[in-house]
Design a protein around this motif. Structure first.
Motif, short mmCIF file in Angstrom:
data_model
loop_
_atom_site.label_atom_id
_atom_site.label_comp_id
_atom_site.label_asym_id
_atom_site.label_seq_id
_atom_site.Cartn_x
_atom_site.Cartn_y
_atom_site.Cartn_z
N GLY A 157 0.75 -1.24 0.00
CA GLY A 157 0.00 0.00 0.00
C GLY A 157 0.78 1.29 0.00
O GLY A 157 0.21 2.36 0.15
N LYS A 158 2.10 1.21 -0.18
CA LYS A 158 2.89 2.44 -0.23
C LYS A 158 4.15 2.23 -1.05
O LYS A 158 4.54 1.10 -1.34
CB LYS A 158 3.24 2.92 1.17
N VAL A 159 4.78 3.35 -1.39
CA VAL A 159 6.04 3.32 -2.14
C VAL A 159 7.10 3.99 -1.27
O VAL A 159 7.15 5.22 -1.19
CB VAL A 159 5.91 4.05 -3.49
N PRO A 160 7.93 3.20 -0.61
CA PRO A 160 8.95 3.77 0.25
C PRO A 160 10.10 4.38 -0.56
O PRO A 160 10.23 4.14 -1.75
CB PRO A 160 9.44 2.58 1.07
N THR A 161 10.94 5.13 0.13
CA THR A 161 12.13 5.70 -0.51
C THR A 161 13.15 4.58 -0.76
O THR A 161 13.04 3.48 -0.19
CB THR A 161 12.78 6.77 0.39
N VAL A 162 14.15 4.88 -1.56
CA VAL A 162 15.23 3.91 -1.80
C VAL A 162 15.91 3.57 -0.48
O VAL A 162 16.22 2.41 -0.22
CB VAL A 162 16.24 4.46 -2.83
N ARG A 163 16.11 4.56 0.35
CA ARG A 163 16.77 4.33 1.66
C ARG A 163 15.94 3.37 2.52
O ARG A 163 16.48 2.46 3.15
CB ARG A 163 16.97 5.65 2.37
N GLN A 164 14.62 3.58 2.57
CA GLN A 164 13.75 2.70 3.35
C GLN A 164 13.78 1.28 2.79
O GLN A 164 13.81 0.30 3.54
CB GLN A 164 12.33 3.25 3.36
N LEU A 165 13.78 1.17 1.48
CA LEU A 165 13.83 -0.16 0.85
C LEU A 165 15.18 -0.84 1.15
O LEU A 165 15.22 -2.05 1.39
CB LEU A 165 13.63 -0.05 -0.66
N THR A 166 16.24 -0.08 1.14
CA THR A 166 17.57 -0.63 1.44
C THR A 166 17.57 -1.23 2.84
O THR A 166 18.04 -2.35 3.06
CB THR A 166 18.65 0.45 1.31
N GLU A 167 17.00 -0.51 3.80
CA GLU A 167 16.91 -1.01 5.17
C GLU A 167 16.03 -2.25 5.25
O GLU A 167 16.34 -3.21 5.96
CB GLU A 167 16.40 0.07 6.12
N LEU A 168 14.94 -2.24 4.52
CA LEU A 168 14.00 -3.37 4.52
C LEU A 168 14.65 -4.63 3.94
O LEU A 168 14.43 -5.74 4.43
CB LEU A 168 12.75 -2.99 3.71
N LEU A 169 15.44 -4.45 2.89
CA LEU A 169 16.05 -5.59 2.19
C LEU A 169 17.37 -6.05 2.79
O LEU A 169 17.81 -7.16 2.50
CB LEU A 169 16.25 -5.23 0.72
N ARG A 170 17.98 -5.22 3.59
CA ARG A 170 19.29 -5.57 4.18
C ARG A 170 19.17 -6.86 5.00
O ARG A 170 18.29 -7.00 5.83
CB ARG A 170 19.77 -4.44 5.08
N GLY A 171 20.07 -7.78 4.73
CA GLY A 171 20.12 -9.02 5.52
C GLY A 171 19.09 -10.06 5.17
O GLY A 171 18.95 -11.06 5.86
N ARG A 172 18.36 -9.89 4.12
CA ARG A 172 17.35 -10.90 3.72
C ARG A 172 17.99 -11.92 2.83
O ARG A 172 18.85 -11.74 2.11
CB ARG A 172 16.18 -10.25 3.02
#
Length: 78
Positions: free
Chosen positions: A63-78
Motif C-alpha cells: 500500500g505504499k512506495v517507500p524511498t530507496v533508503r527505506q527499501l535498502t533497510e527493509l532488504l538488508r540481511g534478507r
C-alpha cells in the motif's frame, strides 16, 4: 533472492520496481525482480492495497512506495 512487485502496473508499481532495483544495487544484491499483475496471485498474498513487495515469498510491504533508503533497510540481511 526473488523479489515480486504486486500491482496492476500503475505508476506507483513502476516506481516501486525502480526504487527496489536501486536499493538492491546499493546493497550489492543480485535478485530477480518479477512484476505480478494477476489479481488472483496478488490476493493470494493477502494484499489489500497495491503496490506490494514480496521477498522470497513473504509479503513485506503493502500500500505504499517507500524511498530507496527505506527499501535498502527493509532488504538488508534478507
Amino acid at each position: 533472492m526473488i523479489v515480486k512487485v504486486l500491482g496492476p502496473g500503475c505508476r506507483n508499481c513502476h516506481t516501486l520496481v525502480t526504487r527496489t532495483r536501486e536499493a538492491l544495487a546499493a546493497l550489492g544484491e543480485d535478485a530477480e525482480i518479477i512484476e505480478v499483475s494477476d489479481i488472483g496471485e496478488i490476493a493470494g498474498y493477502g494484499l489489500m492495497k497495491t503496490p506490494g513487495l514480496v521477498v522470497d515469498d513473504e509479503l513485506v510491504l503493502g500500500g505504499k512506495v517507500p524511498t530507496v533508503r527505506q527499501l535498502t533497510e527493509l532488504l538488508r540481511g534478507r
